[in-house]
Design a protein around this motif. Structure first.
Motif, short mmCIF file in Angstrom:
data_model
loop_
_atom_site.label_atom_id
_atom_site.label_comp_id
_atom_site.label_asym_id
_atom_site.label_seq_id
_atom_site.Cartn_x
_atom_site.Cartn_y
_atom_site.Cartn_z
N GLY A 60 6.46 11.49 -29.24
CA GLY A 60 5.93 12.34 -30.34
C GLY A 60 4.45 12.29 -30.88
N LEU A 61 4.01 13.88 -31.06
CA LEU A 61 2.46 13.67 -30.58
C LEU A 61 1.64 12.73 -31.00
CD1 LEU A 61 0.15 15.22 -28.86
CD2 LEU A 61 0.72 17.33 -30.50
N GLU A 62 2.12 12.62 -32.19
CA GLU A 62 1.35 11.55 -32.91
C GLU A 62 1.74 10.54 -32.64
OE1 GLU A 62 5.26 12.34 -34.56
OE2 GLU A 62 3.89 14.04 -34.47
N HIS A 63 2.49 10.05 -32.55
CA HIS A 63 2.78 8.29 -31.95
C HIS A 63 2.21 8.13 -30.70
CE1 HIS A 63 4.96 8.22 -35.17
NE2 HIS A 63 5.19 9.27 -34.93
N ILE A 64 1.36 9.02 -30.06
CA ILE A 64 0.95 8.74 -28.44
C ILE A 64 -0.73 8.84 -28.28
CG2 ILE A 64 1.17 10.96 -27.25
CD1 ILE A 64 2.46 8.93 -24.97
N THR A 65 -1.48 8.13 -27.73
CA THR A 65 -2.94 8.32 -27.53
C THR A 65 -3.26 8.33 -26.21
OG1 THR A 65 -3.25 6.06 -26.92
CG2 THR A 65 -3.42 6.25 -29.70
N VAL A 66 -4.07 9.31 -26.10
CA VAL A 66 -4.33 9.47 -24.12
C VAL A 66 -4.13 8.24 -23.91
CG1 VAL A 66 -6.34 10.15 -22.88
CG2 VAL A 66 -5.71 11.87 -25.01
N ASP A 68 -2.57 5.09 -23.90
CA ASP A 68 -1.43 5.23 -24.22
C ASP A 68 -1.08 6.14 -22.47
OD1 ASP A 68 -1.07 3.37 -26.22
OD2 ASP A 68 -0.73 4.82 -27.80
N LEU A 69 -1.36 7.46 -22.86
CA LEU A 69 -0.16 8.26 -21.78
C LEU A 69 -0.35 8.10 -20.17
CD1 LEU A 69 1.80 11.03 -21.48
CD2 LEU A 69 -0.46 12.48 -22.06
N VAL A 70 -1.70 7.95 -20.15
CA VAL A 70 -2.55 7.35 -18.55
C VAL A 70 -1.86 5.76 -18.04
CG1 VAL A 70 -4.31 6.57 -17.80
CG2 VAL A 70 -4.81 8.66 -19.45
N ALA A 71 -1.91 4.71 -19.16
CA ALA A 71 -1.39 3.89 -19.25
C ALA A 71 0.15 3.46 -19.14
CB ALA A 71 -1.18 2.55 -19.94
N GLU A 72 1.37 4.72 -19.05
CA GLU A 72 2.49 5.01 -18.73
C GLU A 72 2.48 6.13 -17.81
OE1 GLU A 72 6.42 5.94 -21.08
OE2 GLU A 72 4.45 5.46 -22.11
N ILE A 73 2.24 6.71 -17.00
CA ILE A 73 1.69 7.78 -15.99
C ILE A 73 1.34 7.63 -14.75
CG2 ILE A 73 2.07 10.00 -17.81
CD1 ILE A 73 -0.59 10.66 -16.30
N THR A 74 0.08 6.83 -15.05
CA THR A 74 -0.81 5.79 -13.99
C THR A 74 0.44 5.48 -12.63
OG1 THR A 74 -2.91 5.50 -14.59
CG2 THR A 74 -2.34 4.66 -12.86
N PRO A 75 1.57 4.51 -13.19
CA PRO A 75 2.08 4.03 -11.77
C PRO A 75 2.98 4.62 -11.39
CG PRO A 75 2.11 2.78 -14.20
CD PRO A 75 1.35 3.38 -14.00
N LYS A 76 3.40 6.34 -12.27
CA LYS A 76 4.87 6.68 -11.48
C LYS A 76 3.49 8.14 -11.00
CE LYS A 76 8.10 10.59 -11.88
NZ LYS A 76 9.33 10.05 -12.61
N GLY A 77 2.01 8.51 -11.28
CA GLY A 77 1.48 9.47 -10.20
C GLY A 77 1.13 8.62 -9.35
N ARG A 78 0.98 7.13 -9.18
CA ARG A 78 0.69 6.41 -8.02
C ARG A 78 2.20 6.67 -6.91
NH1 ARG A 78 -3.00 1.76 -10.10
NH2 ARG A 78 -4.81 3.30 -10.34
N ALA A 79 3.19 6.38 -7.19
CA ALA A 79 4.70 6.19 -6.59
C ALA A 79 4.56 7.71 -6.35
CB ALA A 79 5.74 5.98 -7.27
N LEU A 80 4.05 9.35 -7.06
CA LEU A 80 4.54 10.51 -6.71
C LEU A 80 3.72 10.43 -5.13
CD1 LEU A 80 5.67 12.03 -10.15
CD2 LEU A 80 6.97 11.20 -8.23
N VAL A 81 2.66 10.13 -4.87
CA VAL A 81 2.04 10.43 -3.85
C VAL A 81 2.41 10.35 -2.69
CG1 VAL A 81 -0.44 10.34 -2.66
CG2 VAL A 81 -0.30 10.23 -5.57
N PRO A 82 2.15 11.73 -1.95
CA PRO A 82 3.20 11.51 -0.08
C PRO A 82 2.63 11.10 1.00
CG PRO A 82 3.29 13.60 -1.36
CD PRO A 82 2.26 13.01 -2.33
N ASP A 83 3.30 10.30 0.77
CA ASP A 83 2.68 9.20 2.62
C ASP A 83 1.94 10.42 3.63
OD1 ASP A 83 4.33 7.20 1.73
OD2 ASP A 83 5.91 7.54 2.99
N ASN A 84 2.67 11.43 3.94
CA ASN A 84 1.71 12.06 4.62
C ASN A 84 0.27 12.26 4.09
OD1 ASN A 84 3.04 14.10 2.37
ND2 ASN A 84 2.89 15.84 4.21
#
Length: 103
Positions: A60-66, A68-84
């Motif tokens: 919910g938009l009213e229950h998340i801060t920027v 919080d969002l950054v903390a949640e997506i950072t690990p996935k973002g790093r993991a999704l960077v292709p090896d090449n």
């Protein structure tokens, strides 16, 4: 224990020196632009954007801060960077360093 601390300090100093050289020569900005381009080309940006939308929808938009969002997506973002992409950037950094005599 002192050897480990000494090694960490030397590593940190070397990283700082390399980063300084990258900034001074403009190579850091060129590498950042290459990274942006490669991440867009491989669909990474779109995947992360969709992941953000999913998180906001779930919490919910009213229950998340920027922060919080950054903390949640950072690990996935790093993991999704292709090896090449990682390998290409690493090779560019190595090539840059091999041409620098004072690093």
């Amino acid at each position: 224990m002192a050897d480990l601390q000494d090694r960490k300090m030397k590593d940190a100093a070397m990283r700082a020196k390399i980063n300084q050289k990258l900034v001074e020569t403009g190579e850091r900005e060129r590498l950042m632009e290459l990274l942006r381009t490669r991440l867009i080309e491989c669909g990474w940006r779109d995947q992360l954007k969709q992941h953000c939308k999913d998180i906001v929808k779930q919490k919910g938009l009213e229950h998340i801060t920027v922060d919080d969002l950054v903390a949640e997506i950072t690990p996935k973002g790093r993991a999704l960077v292709p090896d090449n992409v990682k390998k290409e950037l690493l090779q560019r950094i190595r090539t840059f360093l091999s041409k620098q005599s004072s690093v």
